[in-house]
Motif scaffolding. Structure first.
Motif, PDB file in Angstrom:
ATOM      1  N   GLU A  48     -36.482  -4.764 -11.410  1.00  0.00           N
ATOM      2  CA  GLU A  48     -36.688  -6.176 -11.757  1.00  0.00           C
ATOM      3  C   GLU A  48     -35.648  -7.069 -11.107  1.00  0.00           C
ATOM      4  N   VAL A  49     -36.099  -8.197 -10.632  1.00  0.00           N
ATOM      5  CA  VAL A  49     -35.196  -9.207 -10.075  1.00  0.00           C
ATOM      6  C   VAL A  49     -35.510 -10.534 -10.743  1.00  0.00           C
ATOM      7  N   THR A  50     -34.478 -11.197 -11.230  1.00  0.00           N
ATOM      8  CA  THR A  50     -34.676 -12.521 -11.829  1.00  0.00           C
ATOM      9  C   THR A  50     -33.781 -13.520 -11.114  1.00  0.00           C
ATOM     10  N   CYS A  51     -34.362 -14.641 -10.734  1.00  0.00           N
ATOM     11  CA  CYS A  51     -33.587 -15.661 -10.045  1.00  0.00           C
ATOM     12  C   CYS A  51     -33.113 -16.706 -11.057  1.00  0.00           C
ATOM     13  N   PHE A  52     -31.803 -16.937 -11.079  1.00  0.00           N
ATOM     14  CA  PHE A  52     -31.253 -17.922 -12.013  1.00  0.00           C
ATOM     15  C   PHE A  52     -30.989 -19.259 -11.343  1.00  0.00           C
ATOM     16  N   GLU A  53     -30.652 -19.184 -10.081  1.00  0.00           N
ATOM     17  CA  GLU A  53     -30.433 -20.434  -9.353  1.00  0.00           C
ATOM     18  C   GLU A  53     -30.648 -20.210  -7.865  1.00  0.00           C
ATOM     19  N   GLY A  54     -31.207 -21.174  -7.215  1.00  0.00           N
ATOM     20  CA  GLY A  54     -31.401 -21.064  -5.770  1.00  0.00           C
ATOM     21  C   GLY A  54     -32.709 -20.345  -5.458  1.00  0.00           C
ATOM     22  N   ILE A  55     -32.718 -19.630  -4.345  1.00  0.00           N
ATOM     23  CA  ILE A  55     -33.924 -18.907  -3.929  1.00  0.00           C
ATOM     24  C   ILE A  55     -33.526 -17.529  -3.450  1.00  0.00           C
ATOM     25  N   VAL A  56     -34.259 -16.515  -3.883  1.00  0.00           N
ATOM     26  CA  VAL A  56     -34.017 -15.181  -3.346  1.00  0.00           C
ATOM     27  C   VAL A  56     -35.327 -14.568  -2.887  1.00  0.00           C
ATOM     28  N   SER A  57     -35.209 -13.645  -1.968  1.00  0.00           N
ATOM     29  CA  SER A  57     -36.394 -12.970  -1.453  1.00  0.00           C
ATOM     30  C   SER A  57     -36.319 -11.502  -1.832  1.00  0.00           C
ATOM     31  N   VAL A  58     -37.380 -10.981  -2.381  1.00  0.00           N
ATOM     32  CA  VAL A  58     -37.418  -9.592  -2.822  1.00  0.00           C
ATOM     33  C   VAL A  58     -38.369  -8.787  -1.952  1.00  0.00           C
ATOM     34  N   ASN A  59     -37.880  -7.650  -1.530  1.00  0.00           N
ATOM     35  CA  ASN A  59     -38.664  -6.733  -0.719  1.00  0.00           C
ATOM     36  C   ASN A  59     -38.880  -5.462  -1.507  1.00  0.00           C
ATOM     37  N   PHE A  60     -40.094  -5.167  -1.917  1.00  0.00           N
ATOM     38  CA  PHE A  60     -40.335  -3.979  -2.731  1.00  0.00           C
ATOM     39  C   PHE A  60     -41.640  -3.345  -2.290  1.00  0.00           C
ATOM     40  N   ASP A  61     -41.582  -2.093  -1.890  1.00  0.00           N
ATOM     41  CA  ASP A  61     -42.765  -1.437  -1.308  1.00  0.00           C
ATOM     42  C   ASP A  61     -43.355  -2.350  -0.248  1.00  0.00           C
ATOM     43  N   GLU A  62     -44.627  -2.685  -0.407  1.00  0.00           N
ATOM     44  CA  GLU A  62     -45.228  -3.555   0.604  1.00  0.00           C
ATOM     45  C   GLU A  62     -45.152  -5.019   0.209  1.00  0.00           C
ATOM     46  N   TYR A  63     -44.474  -5.298  -0.893  1.00  0.00           N
ATOM     47  CA  TYR A  63     -44.399  -6.681  -1.369  1.00  0.00           C
ATOM     48  C   TYR A  63     -43.186  -7.397  -0.793  1.00  0.00           C
ATOM     49  N   VAL A  64     -43.414  -8.648  -0.435  1.00  0.00           N
ATOM     50  CA  VAL A  64     -42.294  -9.527  -0.121  1.00  0.00           C
ATOM     51  C   VAL A  64     -42.523 -10.786  -0.932  1.00  0.00           C
ATOM     52  N   LYS A  65     -41.605 -11.032  -1.865  1.00  0.00           N
ATOM     53  CA  LYS A  65     -41.845 -12.155  -2.761  1.00  0.00           C
ATOM     54  C   LYS A  65     -40.620 -13.064  -2.790  1.00  0.00           C
ATOM     55  N   THR A  66     -40.869 -14.363  -2.735  1.00  0.00           N
ATOM     56  CA  THR A  66     -39.763 -15.317  -2.826  1.00  0.00           C
ATOM     57  C   THR A  66     -39.699 -15.850  -4.249  1.00  0.00           C
ATOM     58  N   LEU A  67     -38.521 -15.787  -4.847  1.00  0.00           N
ATOM     59  CA  LEU A  67     -38.370 -16.242  -6.223  1.00  0.00           C
ATOM     60  C   LEU A  67     -37.505 -17.490  -6.282  1.00  0.00           C
ATOM     61  N   THR A  68     -37.964 -18.478  -7.024  1.00  0.00           N
ATOM     62  CA  THR A  68     -37.138 -19.656  -7.282  1.00  0.00           C
ATOM     63  C   THR A  68     -36.613 -19.549  -8.701  1.00  0.00           C
ATOM     64  N   ARG A  69     -35.879 -20.524  -9.115  1.00  0.00           N
ATOM     65  CA  ARG A  69     -35.228 -20.516 -10.403  1.00  0.00           C
ATOM     66  C   ARG A  69     -36.197 -20.227 -11.540  1.00  0.00           C
ATOM     67  N   GLY A  70     -35.857 -19.245 -12.361  1.00  0.00           N
ATOM     68  CA  GLY A  70     -36.665 -18.937 -13.541  1.00  0.00           C
ATOM     69  C   GLY A  70     -37.733 -17.886 -13.298  1.00  0.00           C
ATOM     70  N   LYS A  71     -37.950 -17.532 -12.035  1.00  0.00           N
ATOM     71  CA  LYS A  71     -39.025 -16.569 -11.743  1.00  0.00           C
ATOM     72  C   LYS A  71     -38.477 -15.160 -11.622  1.00  0.00           C
ATOM     73  N   SER A  72     -39.318 -14.197 -11.929  1.00  0.00           N
ATOM     74  CA  SER A  72     -38.911 -12.799 -11.830  1.00  0.00           C
ATOM     75  C   SER A  72     -39.938 -11.965 -11.103  1.00  0.00           C
ATOM     76  N   PHE A  73     -39.456 -10.882 -10.532  1.00  0.00           N
ATOM     77  CA  PHE A  73     -40.321  -9.874  -9.921  1.00  0.00           C
ATOM     78  C   PHE A  73     -40.073  -8.584 -10.682  1.00  0.00           C
ATOM     79  N   ARG A  74     -41.127  -7.950 -11.123  1.00  0.00           N
ATOM     80  CA  ARG A  74     -40.923  -6.757 -11.916  1.00  0.00           C
ATOM     81  C   ARG A  74     -41.884  -5.650 -11.513  1.00  0.00           C
ATOM     82  N   SER A  75     -41.362  -4.430 -11.521  1.00  0.00           N
ATOM     83  CA  SER A  75     -42.224  -3.270 -11.301  1.00  0.00           C
ATOM     84  C   SER A  75     -41.890  -2.231 -12.347  1.00  0.00           C
TER      85      SER A  75
END
Lengths: 175, 301
Positions: free
Chosen positions: B181-208
């Motif tokens: 799981e990745v949760t963005c608290f401030e700014g922007i982050v990019s998550v690379n997981f398996d074949e997924y590439v997801k950009t997260l902004t504040r408050g958003k999460s990526f979970r597997s």
């Protein structure tokens, strides 16, 4: 520092004028880079670079502005070099990065213990404190002149010197 | 502070004869004189030839190396100011400005005091105060510019139409067995997981969880850091066994679940400082009971 085209002949494209500026300021620019960033960062090369940049842009600079132009260019070039260096360190070896941040500088084993402590204390001053202090105490520059060279107020110069001396006193202790 | 004003006066050369007399007898003055004298040993080597200096690269990285021949001399405070020409006089008379104005007629590039950089397009103007930069990174822009901002305090660009603030970046990453799981608290982050590439902004999460990917909203409001930094583990819609593993880690216990279905999904939280209260954070949503023994907890219906 304005970079508008300067009309007429009031710029530094005159070889004689340029040479005179070089004669007068090369030492100061060199000292500024030396005291602020140290001998290991090629102060002489970067000083030369600053002047060659002034020459390439000679139409845009009046003799009055040459001094602040040179200081700004010299500082910018140095920051450029340093940021390149930092990147090089990071990619080459991770362990080097750790040691380059916050490790105490090596001692020079000198006979004179006082100078040894002074050496260490000088390394621990901030760059700004150090360059201001050395320009005043060693190069004999007045506060006003230093203020113009560095683009700060005279009060700021006094503050830095005061702080630098206070730190040196503290770190060196008694004679 | 009395000491401060004496030293300041001394630095300016403003001590009265009486004050000077008194100061020069002090211990501190002796030390300052010695420092002054020794500083001369650290003078820069200067340029090799005044007219056409050669490009020399110093071999030693060490800072402010002492000169070989020691010459003790006191720094002359009254340096002679040489007046070459009217041009020089104009330099000295130039008032010290505390704001820098960069006006570009072509494209321009400059470094700000913290090594952030600005590229200016034609006919653009920026204004900033280099002295103030340490306390506030703010400048005004009229025109068009490109900024590269170094990490630090909030960087502000003010224009006549709007204001831009550069935020930092902060995010949390969880990498446990079958739970990522990745949760963005401030700014922007990019998550690379398996074949997924997801950009997260504040408050958003990526979970597997067990390789099932979701994008849950895990933050309630203005949190700026995960709850586990503040003494509490929160879980939203996670399988029981994942939560239990986290609990085991937190309290260093083993939990026996018997025939309770550990695949069921629960939400809730448990505190880090009271195991009795904490275990109920799991048993209540799970609707079961517990028994605590030495180093182990047993859950049962």
């Amino acid at each position: 520092m304005t970079v508008k085209e300067v009309s007429g002949k009031n710029n530094v494209c005159d070889r004689k004028v340029f040479k005179e500026i070089f004669k007068r300021l090369s030492g100061d620019i060199y000292n500024f880079l030396y005291y602020k960033y140290g001998p290991g960062n090629n102060p002489e090369d970067l000083m030369q670079e600053a002047f060659s940049k002034l020459w390439s842009n000679c139409e845009k600079v009046t003799p009055e502005k040459a001094k602040s132009y040179l200081f700004t260019i010299a500082n910018n070039s140095m920051l450029n070099e340093l940021s390149k260096k930092k990147t090089a360190l990071t990619y080459r070896n991770n362990s080097t990065v750790k040691s380059s941040t916050g490790e105490t500088p090596e001692f020079i084993y000198e006979e004179n213990e006082f100078n040894e402590r002074l050496q260490k204390a000088l390394d621990e001053l901030s760059e700004d404190q150090r360059v201001t202090l050395m320009l005043n105490r060693v190069e004999g520059k007045r506060h006003k002149e230093i203020a113009e060279m560095l683009g700060i107020s005279r009060k700021a110069v006094e503050k830095r010197i005061y702080k630098a001396l206070a730190i040196l006193e503290k770190k060196i202790g008694k004679i | 502070m009395k000491r401060e004003s004496i030293i300041t006066k001394w630095l300016r050369g403003e001590l009265s004869d009486e004050e000077k007399d008194h100061f020069e007898k002090s211990e501190e003055f002796r030390l300052l004189r010695k420092i002054d004298a020794s500083l001369q040993d650290f003078k820069s080597p200067g340029l090799s030839e005044r007219d056409e200096p050669e490009a020399k690269t110093p071999s030693n990285e060490r800072f402010l190396q002492r000169k070989r021949n020691r010459r003790f001399r006191y720094a002359s405070i009254a340096a002679a100011i040489v007046l070459f020409s009217l041009v020089t006089v104009l330099w000295m008379a130039k008032p010290v400005t505390d704001q820098v104005v960069i006006n570009s007629s072509g494209q321009d590039f400059l470094y700000l005091p913290d090594s952030s950089s600005v590229s200016l397009n034609k006919a653009s103007l920026i204004t900033y105060d280099p002295q103030d930069w340490e306390s506030e990174r703010a400048l005004t822009l009229d025109g068009e510019a490109f900024f590269k901002v170094k990490k630090g305090s909030t960087f502000k660009v003010k224009t006549s139409q709007g204001e831009i603030s550069v935020l930092g970046t902060s995010f949390s990453v969880t990498d446990r067995e079958d739970y990522f799981e990745v949760t963005c608290f401030e700014g922007i982050v990019s998550v690379n997981f398996d074949e997924y590439v997801k950009t997260l902004t504040r408050g958003k999460s990526f979970r597997s969880v067990d390789h099932v990917v979701t994008l849950p909203d895990l933050l309630d409001g203005g949190e700026s850091s995960p709850a586990w930094l503040r003494g509490e583990t929160r879980f939203r819609s996670l399988p029981v066994r994942t939560v239990i593993r986290d609990f085991e880690r937190q309290y260093d216990v083993r939990i026996y679940t018997g025939d309770i279905d550990t695949n069921s999904i629960i939400s809730g939280s448990f505190v880090h400082d009271d195991i009795d209260v904490a275990i109920q954070g799991i048993t209540i949503p799970l609707n079961c009971r517990y028994k605590i023994a030495e180093g182990k907890i047993t859950l049962y219906k």
